[in-house]
Design a protein around this motif. Structure first.
Motif, PDB file in Angstrom:
ATOM      1  N   ASN A   1       0.828  -1.218   0.000  1.00 32.23           N
ATOM      2  CA  ASN A   1       0.000   0.000   0.000  1.00 32.23           C
ATOM      3  C   ASN A   1       0.857   1.260   0.000  1.00 32.23           C
ATOM      4  O   ASN A   1       0.572   2.234   0.708  1.00 32.23           O
TER       5      ASN A   1
ATOM      6  N   THR B   1      -8.037  -6.993  -6.113  1.00 30.52           N
ATOM      7  CA  THR B   1      -7.933  -7.021  -4.659  1.00 30.52           C
ATOM      8  C   THR B   1      -6.586  -7.595  -4.227  1.00 30.52           C
ATOM      9  O   THR B   1      -5.991  -8.421  -4.922  1.00 30.52           O
TER      10      THR B   1
ATOM     11  N   HIS C   1      -6.535  -9.678   5.519  1.00 29.61           N
ATOM     12  CA  HIS C   1      -6.755  -8.239   5.617  1.00 29.61           C
ATOM     13  C   HIS C   1      -6.747  -7.599   4.226  1.00 29.61           C
ATOM     14  O   HIS C   1      -5.869  -7.888   3.412  1.00 29.61           O
ATOM     15  N   ASP C   2      -7.717  -6.736   3.987  1.00 28.76           N
ATOM     16  CA  ASP C   2      -7.781  -5.986   2.732  1.00 28.76           C
ATOM     17  C   ASP C   2      -6.708  -4.896   2.766  1.00 28.76           C
ATOM     18  O   ASP C   2      -6.802  -3.945   3.555  1.00 28.76           O
TER      19      ASP C   2
ATOM     20  N   ALA D   1      -6.005  -2.529   0.771  1.00 28.99           N
ATOM     21  CA  ALA D   1      -6.493  -1.194   0.410  1.00 28.99           C
ATOM     22  C   ALA D   1      -7.072  -0.453   1.605  1.00 28.99           C
ATOM     23  O   ALA D   1      -7.120   0.782   1.624  1.00 28.99           O
ATOM     24  N   ARG D   2      -7.514  -1.192   2.616  1.00 28.69           N
ATOM     25  CA  ARG D   2      -8.115  -0.590   3.809  1.00 28.69           C
ATOM     26  C   ARG D   2      -7.160  -0.610   5.009  1.00 28.69           C
ATOM     27  O   ARG D   2      -7.588  -0.390   6.144  1.00 28.69           O
ATOM     28  N   THR D   3      -5.895  -0.884   4.730  1.00 30.07           N
ATOM     29  CA  THR D   3      -4.906  -1.017   5.795  1.00 30.07           C
ATOM     30  C   THR D   3      -3.728  -0.104   5.493  1.00 30.07           C
ATOM     31  O   THR D   3      -3.184  -0.131   4.388  1.00 30.07           O
ATOM     32  N   THR D   4      -3.315   0.711   6.440  1.00 33.60           N
ATOM     33  CA  THR D   4      -2.203   1.628   6.207  1.00 33.60           C
ATOM     34  C   THR D   4      -0.883   0.850   6.152  1.00 33.60           C
ATOM     35  O   THR D   4      -0.781  -0.257   6.693  1.00 33.60           O
TER      36      THR D   4
END
Length: 258
Positions: A56, A69, A75-76, A78-81
């Protein structure tokens, strides 16, 4: 349903830079727990962009994933820093080593423990572990990283990542600019970590010869598209792979500089 044997799953990923330059068209790869997986391709094939998407980090270069995806241990991404991914165990060693040149080798290593808020005792234990893996670093621990060799800087960059206690170690072109014997030594130690500690490793490499020597499986990219997924053994036995996808026999390329 999530496969518990899969640590990282990249499915149909597309990515662009500056909303205009398409870097990845259709990238698919799966890293199993406890394996060494090589991501291969010629210069410009999309290896670095794939690794940055996995960590990311594309946003740092005005890039973004536009389709597909990426899931790390469920864990996704894209939604995780990036910081959260490090704490979850996904740690990347960027291309070019990226050491802090004015800090000592040991200080560089210690920075790797900061992201997981390690105690002083934990940091000391991990330092000794890194020094056991890379004895040259212990001998050079008080020297500024900028005054050490390229091989020592690469070892320091990997050691810093190990200080974060990764479950998936992601490396971008670790052989770049290094002498063949140094490259073999680094890959051998990575393989040792994999076998003894069960560390999963994803390594992007243009030097397919050395990567396939140590990997379990491999994915080949061409122009941002996954064109092959197979065992390293199967790809080693195909002489056409290096000629067709890399444009030359990398086993006969000129030696790199030390």
């Amino acid at each position: 349903m999530r496969d518990p044997a899969v640590l990282l799953h990249v499915n149909g990923v597309e990515a662009t830079y500056q909303n205009a330059i398409v870097a990845l068209h259709n990238v698919n790869l799966t890293v199993q727990r406890g394996e060494v997986h090589a991501l291969l391709g010629a210069n410009g094939a999309g290896k670095s962009s794939t690794l940055k998407a996995i960590s990311n980090l594309l946003v740092l270069e005005r890039g973004q994933v536009t389709a597909g995806t990426i899931r790390f241990d469920g864990h996704d991404v894209a939604r995780t820093t990036p910081a959260q991914l490090v704490r979850l165990g996904l740690v990347q060693v960027l291309e070019g080593r990226r050491c802090f040149p004015n800090l000592s080798i040991e200080a560089n290593l210690v920075t790797g423990a900061l992201g997981r808020s390690a105690s002083r005792a934990e940091t000391a234990v991990d330092l000794e572990r890194v020094y056991a893996i890379f004895p040259r670093l212990k001998a050079r621990r008080r020297v500024a990283a900028g005054l050490t060799s390229g091989g020592e800087q690469q070892m320091a960059a990997i050691g810093r990542a190990l200080m974060s206690r990764p479950r998936l170690l992601v490396l971008d072109e670790p052989s770049m600019g290094l002498a063949p014997l140094v490259v073999q030594d680094i890959f051998a130690r990575l393989r040792q970590l994999n076998r003894e500690d069960g560390l999963s490793i994803l390594v992007a490499e243009q030097n397919s010869t050395v990567a396939l020597q140590y990997a379990d499986r491999a994915t080949v990219l061409e122009a941002g598209v996954t064109v092959l997924n197979d065992t390293a053994k199967a790809l080693r036995q195909r002489e056409d792979i290096q000629h067709f996808y890399f444009g030359r026999d990398v086993a006969h390329q000129a030696p790199a500089l030390a």
